[in-house]
Design a protein around this motif. Sequence first.
Motif, PDB file in Angstrom:
ATOM      1  N   GLU A 386       0.834  -1.200   0.000  1.00  0.00           N
ATOM      2  CA  GLU A 386       0.000   0.000   0.000  1.00  0.00           C
ATOM      3  C   GLU A 386       0.871   1.254   0.000  1.00  0.00           C
ATOM      4  O   GLU A 386       0.569   2.232  -0.692  1.00  0.00           O
ATOM      5  N   LEU A 387       1.970   1.214   0.764  1.00  0.00           N
ATOM      6  CA  LEU A 387       2.886   2.350   0.819  1.00  0.00           C
ATOM      7  C   LEU A 387       3.534   2.603  -0.538  1.00  0.00           C
ATOM      8  O   LEU A 387       3.610   3.744  -1.009  1.00  0.00           O
ATOM      9  N   ALA A 388       3.982   1.536  -1.185  1.00  0.00           N
ATOM     10  CA  ALA A 388       4.622   1.682  -2.500  1.00  0.00           C
ATOM     11  C   ALA A 388       3.637   2.235  -3.526  1.00  0.00           C
ATOM     12  O   ALA A 388       3.989   3.104  -4.344  1.00  0.00           O
ATOM     13  N   ALA A 389       2.398   1.751  -3.493  1.00  0.00           N
ATOM     14  CA  ALA A 389       1.391   2.226  -4.434  1.00  0.00           C
ATOM     15  C   ALA A 389       1.096   3.708  -4.216  1.00  0.00           C
ATOM     16  O   ALA A 389       0.953   4.479  -5.173  1.00  0.00           O
ATOM     17  N   ALA A 390       0.997   4.111  -2.932  1.00  0.00           N
ATOM     18  CA  ALA A 390       0.723   5.515  -2.627  1.00  0.00           C
ATOM     19  C   ALA A 390       1.876   6.409  -3.089  1.00  0.00           C
ATOM     20  O   ALA A 390       1.658   7.495  -3.639  1.00  0.00           O
ATOM     21  N   ARG A 391       3.111   5.953  -2.893  1.00  0.00           N
ATOM     22  CA  ARG A 391       4.260   6.749  -3.341  1.00  0.00           C
ATOM     23  C   ARG A 391       4.272   6.886  -4.855  1.00  0.00           C
ATOM     24  O   ARG A 391       4.610   7.954  -5.385  1.00  0.00           O
ATOM     25  N   ALA A 392       3.896   5.816  -5.548  1.00  0.00           N
ATOM     26  CA  ALA A 392       3.845   5.880  -7.009  1.00  0.00           C
ATOM     27  C   ALA A 392       2.775   6.869  -7.467  1.00  0.00           C
ATOM     28  O   ALA A 392       2.985   7.640  -8.416  1.00  0.00           O
ATOM     29  N   ARG A 393       1.624   6.866  -6.758  1.00  0.00           N
ATOM     30  CA  ARG A 393       0.555   7.795  -7.114  1.00  0.00           C
ATOM     31  C   ARG A 393       0.976   9.242  -6.845  1.00  0.00           C
ATOM     32  O   ARG A 393       0.618  10.146  -7.608  1.00  0.00           O
ATOM     33  N   VAL A 394       1.747   9.464  -5.792  1.00  0.00           N
ATOM     34  CA  VAL A 394       2.232  10.810  -5.492  1.00  0.00           C
ATOM     35  C   VAL A 394       3.117  11.322  -6.623  1.00  0.00           C
ATOM     36  O   VAL A 394       3.003  12.474  -7.056  1.00  0.00           O
ATOM     37  N   VAL A 395       4.006  10.470  -7.113  1.00  0.00           N
ATOM     38  CA  VAL A 395       4.887  10.865  -8.221  1.00  0.00           C
ATOM     39  C   VAL A 395       4.068  11.258  -9.438  1.00  0.00           C
ATOM     40  O   VAL A 395       4.319  12.299 -10.083  1.00  0.00           O
ATOM     41  N   GLN A 433      -0.622  11.526   0.543  1.00  0.00           N
ATOM     42  CA  GLN A 433       0.397  11.771   1.561  1.00  0.00           C
ATOM     43  C   GLN A 433      -0.083  11.322   2.940  1.00  0.00           C
ATOM     44  O   GLN A 433       0.718  10.854   3.760  1.00  0.00           O
ATOM     45  N   ASP A 434      -1.385  11.448   3.191  1.00  0.00           N
ATOM     46  CA  ASP A 434      -1.942  10.938   4.445  1.00  0.00           C
ATOM     47  C   ASP A 434      -1.793   9.414   4.516  1.00  0.00           C
ATOM     48  O   ASP A 434      -1.475   8.858   5.572  1.00  0.00           O
ATOM     49  N   ILE A 435      -2.042   8.742   3.377  1.00  0.00           N
ATOM     50  CA  ILE A 435      -1.892   7.280   3.328  1.00  0.00           C
ATOM     51  C   ILE A 435      -0.444   6.893   3.596  1.00  0.00           C
ATOM     52  O   ILE A 435      -0.161   5.950   4.358  1.00  0.00           O
ATOM     53  N   ILE A 436       0.491   7.626   2.991  1.00  0.00           N
ATOM     54  CA  ILE A 436       1.911   7.343   3.204  1.00  0.00           C
ATOM     55  C   ILE A 436       2.269   7.497   4.681  1.00  0.00           C
ATOM     56  O   ILE A 436       2.950   6.640   5.273  1.00  0.00           O
ATOM     57  N   GLY A 437       1.796   8.577   5.298  1.00  0.00           N
ATOM     58  CA  GLY A 437       2.086   8.800   6.714  1.00  0.00           C
ATOM     59  C   GLY A 437       1.527   7.694   7.592  1.00  0.00           C
ATOM     60  O   GLY A 437       2.207   7.221   8.519  1.00  0.00           O
ATOM     61  N   ARG A 438       0.301   7.257   7.285  1.00  0.00           N
ATOM     62  CA  ARG A 438      -0.312   6.183   8.084  1.00  0.00           C
ATOM     63  C   ARG A 438       0.460   4.884   7.934  1.00  0.00           C
ATOM     64  O   ARG A 438       0.746   4.199   8.923  1.00  0.00           O
ATOM     65  N   CYS A 439       0.807   4.509   6.697  1.00  0.00           N
ATOM     66  CA  CYS A 439       1.534   3.259   6.460  1.00  0.00           C
ATOM     67  C   CYS A 439       2.908   3.274   7.117  1.00  0.00           C
ATOM     68  O   CYS A 439       3.334   2.289   7.721  1.00  0.00           O
ATOM     69  N   GLU A 440       3.602   4.414   7.014  1.00  0.00           N
ATOM     70  CA  GLU A 440       4.929   4.510   7.625  1.00  0.00           C
ATOM     71  C   GLU A 440       4.841   4.392   9.143  1.00  0.00           C
ATOM     72  O   GLU A 440       5.693   3.748   9.773  1.00  0.00           O
ATOM     73  N   SER A 441       3.798   5.014   9.737  1.00  0.00           N
ATOM     74  CA  SER A 441       3.623   4.925  11.193  1.00  0.00           C
ATOM     75  C   SER A 441       3.328   3.501  11.615  1.00  0.00           C
ATOM     76  O   SER A 441       3.864   3.006  12.616  1.00  0.00           O
ATOM     77  N   GLU A 442       2.463   2.803  10.854  1.00  0.00           N
ATOM     78  CA  GLU A 442       2.115   1.416  11.179  1.00  0.00           C
ATOM     79  C   GLU A 442       3.338   0.516  11.082  1.00  0.00           C
ATOM     80  O   GLU A 442       3.581  -0.331  11.955  1.00  0.00           O
TER      81      GLU A 442
END
Length: 526
Positions: A386-395, A433-442
């Motif tokens: 999920e984190l990788a997908a969110a980072r790709a979407r951010v790019v 970016q909210d998704i990235i923050g949540r995944c990184e925290s988890e």
Amino acid sequence: MDRTRRVYSYLRFSDPKQSEGGSVDRQLDYARRWAVEHGLVLDESLTMRDEGLSAYHQRHVTRGMLGLFLAAVDEGRVPPGSVLIVEGLDRLSRAEPIQAQAQLAQIINAGITVVTASDGKEYNRQRLKDQPMDLVYSLLVMIRAHEESDTKSKRVKAAIRRQCDAWLTGKWRGIIRNGKDPAWVAWNGQAFELIPDRAESVRLAIEMFMDGHGAMAIISRLRSSGVTFAANASHLYKMIRNRALVGDRVLTVDGEEFVLPGYYPALMSEAEFAELQRLASQRHRRKGKGEIPGVITGMGICRCGYCGSAMVAQNLMSRKKRPDGKPHDGHRRLICVASSNAQACKVNGSCSVVPVEDAIMEWCADAMNLASLMSGGDAGVGLRAELAAARARVVEIERQIERVTEAMLSSDAPPSSFAKKARELENDLAHEQDIIGRCESELAARARLQIPGMADAWAALVDGVKALDYDARLKTRQLVADTFSRIDVYHSGLLPGDGKVIDIVLHGRSGAVRVLSGVLRGGTVE
């Protein structure tokens, strides 16, 4: 003397220090004389003052007394023929001229005269009709006032940007005067330092929050300690999200964000702050209403094994209690919401929550049990995906924003659809970016989990949970949220029979599943 109409005085200072001179007394004296000379009454009970509120940013309207006065004008609560005395038109507004003139017109059209003490001019419908050039003069004053504030604002922003850049490069360590500093620090002339009692109250608030206490309970405890900087739940949750807790100051200048590390003395480490944010993001971790906090209910985790609906707590507190004043085990129930609402659950009935809690507590207090639950799968794989997908979407979103921005800059009159698309992309970017923050925290939280330590934490709370200790149950509630993604309760057994046992299926956050079978039902309803 006409006592129906009133004379009102309005004073505004963008910096409270401006009120320390003689301008306040001078304007009030002028208002009194003007009222006497014109046979009117000065309403001294409603002398309006907005200190420290900017007319350029319209805070005196959105937050101050002028906004209340304008609302009273709109509602007809200010008698026509009344008079509003101000030092100058720039005290009323320094907004864009068209907006400033609209506010002046709002007052005048309600039959109210505006008098400026600095030059003795009067503005009302009749006078502007007789002397229309006064309207032009008022507009020129507003244009000049706005330009002065606009120029000052640009200079201040440029200075703040330079200070931020100098801080980040280590060339400067002074105070940046922009916005409010946290309530638990003070500037000593050289650097910020902690205010001991307030800092201790913040630590107490954070500790209570992480233990599962709700906002009102935390605020009540803070007030009992003599500190009230967290005025309400909203302020408390803003404090919990504030990176000033780790010593950072976050400033936004014309849409550009600056994060200044080490600006304040830190109250916690980055790891502790990440854990705090993870807990703050959990919607169901606060306890519900009631004298006994639920350990497994109220978080969306406990489900009926037969139909999948939520299992809820039912505390029969009005029933006869034990000699120690606590309810009998059978008076604290677990019931399927589908069953209680006569919906489609094939097994009706309920069970005492006590044997369920006891079985889970004792099972989790064994380190080997926890190890089998937490190592039997890897939910981190899903989080990392999920984190990788969110980072790709951010790019991709950032590329789209860049293309839209280039198109807008290259066009003399870009269509409104460009601006709309840019706003949509910015909203999408914030969401990812909210998704990235949540995944990184988890993921960070999972990396910190130590099974022996968790087992010790469970074991230390067993007696307190059984004794219905409030704080122990709140702490256990958080352990449940950290350990399980779901708990299925079969209140009459996996294969409903004589109803003497309860079966429990535990779904660990790692993806592993474990079964506690044959748990004796225990307490009956008396």
